[in-house]
Design a protein around this motif. Structure first.
Motif, short mmCIF file in Angstrom:
data_model
loop_
_atom_site.label_atom_id
_atom_site.label_comp_id
_atom_site.label_asym_id
_atom_site.label_seq_id
_atom_site.Cartn_x
_atom_site.Cartn_y
_atom_site.Cartn_z
N THR A 238 45.78 31.40 45.59
CA THR A 238 44.55 31.22 45.99
C THR A 238 43.85 31.46 44.40
O THR A 238 44.58 32.00 43.56
CB THR A 238 43.60 32.34 46.60
OG1 THR A 238 44.33 33.86 46.38
CG2 THR A 238 44.08 32.24 48.17
N SER A 239 42.86 30.72 44.39
CA SER A 239 42.08 30.67 42.96
C SER A 239 41.61 31.98 42.62
O SER A 239 41.33 32.88 43.44
CB SER A 239 40.91 29.69 42.81
OG SER A 239 39.76 30.03 43.23
N SER A 242 38.49 32.84 44.47
CA SER A 242 38.47 33.22 45.99
C SER A 242 38.00 34.52 46.42
O SER A 242 38.26 35.38 45.54
CB SER A 242 39.85 32.92 46.42
OG SER A 242 39.83 32.91 47.90
N SER A 243 37.46 34.60 47.49
CA SER A 243 37.22 36.10 48.07
C SER A 243 38.22 36.73 48.65
O SER A 243 38.18 37.74 49.04
CB SER A 243 36.16 35.97 49.10
OG SER A 243 36.63 34.94 50.35
N ARG A 483 39.64 28.82 54.22
CA ARG A 483 37.70 28.94 53.83
C ARG A 483 37.48 27.78 53.28
O ARG A 483 36.66 27.15 53.67
CB ARG A 483 37.63 30.28 53.27
CG ARG A 483 37.83 31.43 53.96
CD ARG A 483 37.58 32.84 53.40
NE ARG A 483 37.76 33.89 54.22
CZ ARG A 483 37.43 35.20 53.90
NH1 ARG A 483 36.70 35.34 52.70
NH2 ARG A 483 37.77 36.18 54.57
N SER A 484 38.27 27.67 51.91
CA SER A 484 37.67 26.21 51.26
C SER A 484 38.85 25.56 50.46
O SER A 484 39.53 26.42 50.02
CB SER A 484 36.87 27.18 50.07
OG SER A 484 36.51 26.01 49.07
N THR A 487 39.36 26.86 46.78
CA THR A 487 39.90 28.08 46.28
C THR A 487 40.89 28.46 47.20
O THR A 487 41.81 29.54 46.89
CB THR A 487 38.77 29.25 46.47
OG1 THR A 487 38.40 29.20 47.92
CG2 THR A 487 37.44 28.96 45.52
N ASP A 488 41.28 28.24 48.38
CA ASP A 488 42.19 28.59 49.23
C ASP A 488 43.26 27.51 49.92
O ASP A 488 43.60 27.76 50.93
CB ASP A 488 41.50 29.36 50.50
CG ASP A 488 40.52 30.29 49.96
OD1 ASP A 488 40.88 31.27 49.29
OD2 ASP A 488 39.26 30.05 50.15
#
Length: 592
Positions: A238-239, A242-243, A483-484, A487-488
């Motif tokens: 993940t970036s 990311s959350s 999620r995205s 980012t994910d």
């Protein structure tokens, strides 16, 4: 016709204990499938009413319950299938025959929807069940300390209340189909004959022995004797904006620990040393106090809390122990059956450390402490590498669990260890957990549909690399969700490359937060339902991996919906179609 005696391998035969156990189980299964003794007209009875109950976390117990009901109806009995969500002890007292298919998860817990039933049945004022005949088929996972605990508790409690066993309890590991096949005929026969004498019991015990004996591949390494394997790669998937954090972990195996695509890697994790030291500081005895750990022997209390006991999550047993010691009305009020939902909320994001802070002095001896704690179970991660492609370097795809609650930073025991406390070049104790029900089709030309949001992509990355490395030509369709996309999107470059080459025939994604309304993998399934149905007509296998509590249920519902719509079927016919997919090995789920 008399029943045949079951031969066995004697102790002085030239086999080790595991080989002898497997051979005896094979013989038991072979002889238990011999024709049952003929029933004379005098001993036969009219058709019976049988209540078939299930308690499931991932759907397997429900599937077996429905299959067993069909067997009963074929044998001329009247069968109803009901979730334990809708059952009370008083309802049970009205039945004459009951068969239970119940799973166990977590720290020996009953499935969420069956907790109220369990608590009511275990209550001191539960009704007597002297007129009930019953059988329990327990489902579990032997990698966990409390294997089939709910099934064991249910069986024992029904007997305590006066009910009479139709067959001895079955405790099945994750591969349930063979134990079910070995047991079902005996149970149906016993229901029909109303016989619980020596002959019926003997056949049931043979079936149970066959169910318990699973072929075990010999290996130098196991849960009890893990390989201390070096971590050779670790990187974020993940970036950094990311959350959440998902990592790719590479572990170097050796030739004595083989695996197949679809298997899981078992990790013997240790608790966070910082948390252990804080826990010990709140206790009235020293870290080096010697304690006895079952199956592990004598060790210091610190070592026991590091390696052997789970204390980052609360359990009902822990709350009950503190309630009894402190006479705290707040804790005691959480324990009645009708307060199950409030108890679950209380347990969800707390650990032992919270109770020690709030109720100092409650624990007086090391023995009291360890008696309330469950054992620290291994963590299983679906393997995301292919032995044909990656050789002895095993890969895992791990979502790192980190959160804050009650003014404390918390984390998953194994995921934080692998992400933060074990460096590249250091070792972790691992073993392989085979997953025989989650394999690529034998026919390499068979199309496959893979549904794996989040870390559920792990086994499908392994499948894709395996098929590519072996030159297999079957079509591959992957549904991936997160999620995205920014980012994910896990393994995005690999998947895009496989799509461009044509090896990944279709890649459909669902990034829930990249648009105003949330979209999930089950929504994509419905959207492309016509094509999905066409693939099913062309004998495609469907694989699902990921979260059992929500995703797997939603995906299963979407599968039924698209079959109903595009197959032109009624709701019941769609259910039958999916059930047949299970039976034919065309619908595989690895959910947790």
């Amino acid at each position: 016709m008399s029943s045949q005696p079951v031969p066995f391998i004697p102790h002085d035969a030239p086999f080790n204990a595991d080989q002898r156990a497997w051979l005896n189980g094979f013989l038991a299964g072979l002889y238990s499938s011999a024709p049952a003794p003929e029933i004379s007209p005098a001993s036969a009875t009219a058709s019976e009413n049988v209540a078939v109950y299930f308690a499931t976390q991932s759907g397997t117990a429900e599937r077996l319950a429905k299959k067993f009901a069909k067997e009963l109806k074929t044998a001329g009995h009247n069968a109803t299938v009901t979730s334990l969500t809708d059952v009370t002890p008083s309802h049970l007292a009205e039945q004459s025959n009951a068969v239970f298919f119940v799973s166990t998860y977590g720290d020996g817990e009953a499935p969420d929807h069956a907790k109220a039933f369990r608590d009511a049945l275990m209550g001191a004022d539960s009704l007597r069940l002297a007129s009930l005949r019953y059988s329990v088929f327990g489902l579990g996972d032997k990698t966990y300390e409390q294997f089939c605990r709910f099934g064991v508790e249910l069986d024992d409690r029904l007997a305590e209340l006066g009910a009479l066993r139709i067959t001895p309890r079955v405790e099945s590991d994750v591969d349930v189909d063979e134990p079910f096949a070995a047991w079902k005929g005996t149970c149906v026969t016993q229901i029909g004959t109303k016989s619980n004498g020596a002959n019926g019991t003997k056949h049931a015990e043979v079936a149970t022995a066959a169910a318990a004996a699973q072929p075990v591949k010999q290996s130098l390494y196991s849960r009890e004797n893990p390989l201390h394997a070096a971590v050779v790669d670790r990187r974020a998937l993940t970036s950094n904006i990311s959350s959440k954090l998902t990592i790719h972990l590479g572990i170097q195996l050796n030739e004595d620990l083989p695996y197949q695509a679809g298997d899981a890697c078992g990790v013997l994790a240790q608790n966070d040393p910082t948390l252990v030291d804080e826990t010990l500081s709140l206790l009235p005895f020293g870290a080096e106090t010697m304690v006895e750990v079952p199956k592990a022997g004598a060790c210091s209390l610190r070592e026991a809390l590091l390696y052997h006991y789970q204390h980052t999550r609360l359990s009902r047993k822990m709350v009950q122990a503190f309630a009894e010691k402190t006479k705290c009305k707040t804790l005691s009020a959480l324990l009645p059956a009708e307060q199950a939902a409030h108890l679950d909320t209380f347990l969800y994001d707390r650990g032992l450390i919270d109770l020690l802070h709030e109720y100092p002095g409650a624990i007086e001896t090391p023995e009291e402490l360890l008696a309330m704690l469950p054992r620290l179970a291994p963590r299983l991660y679906s393997i995301s590498s292919s032995p044909a492609k990656h050789g002895l370097e095993l890969h895992c795809t791990i979502g790192v669990v980190r959160y804050r609650s009650h003014n404390r930073e918390r984390g998953g025991v194994a995921s934080t260890m692998l992400a933060e406390r074990v460096g590249v070049g250091e070792t972790v104790p691992v073993y392989i957990q085979p997953n025989k029900k989650f394999r690529l089709p034998v026919d390499s030309n068979t199309p496959i549909i893979m549904i794996g949001p989040g870390t559920g992509i792990a086994p499908f990355r392994a499948f894709l690399h395996e098929r590519e490395a072996l030159g297999q030509k079957g079509r591959n369709w992957l549904f991936f969700g997160e999620r995205s996309a920014q980012t994910d999107f896990l393994y995005s470059e690999e998947l895009r490359s496989m799509s461009e080459s044509g090896h990944l025939t279709r890649l459909d994604t669902a990034f829930s937060r990249d648009q105003a309304h949330k979209i999930y993998v089950q929504d994509r399934m419905i959207e492309y339902g016509a094509t999905f149905w066409q693939w099913l007509q062309e004998d495609a296998r469907v694989y699902v991996c990921g979260d059992a509590s929500r995703m797997a249920k939603d995906v299963d519902s979407a599968l039924h919906t698209l079959i109903e719509k595009h197959g032109g079927m009624s709701t019941e016919a769609a259910r039958e179609y999916v059930s047949q997919m299970h039976d034919d090995g065309r619908y595989h789920r690895d959910v947790y």
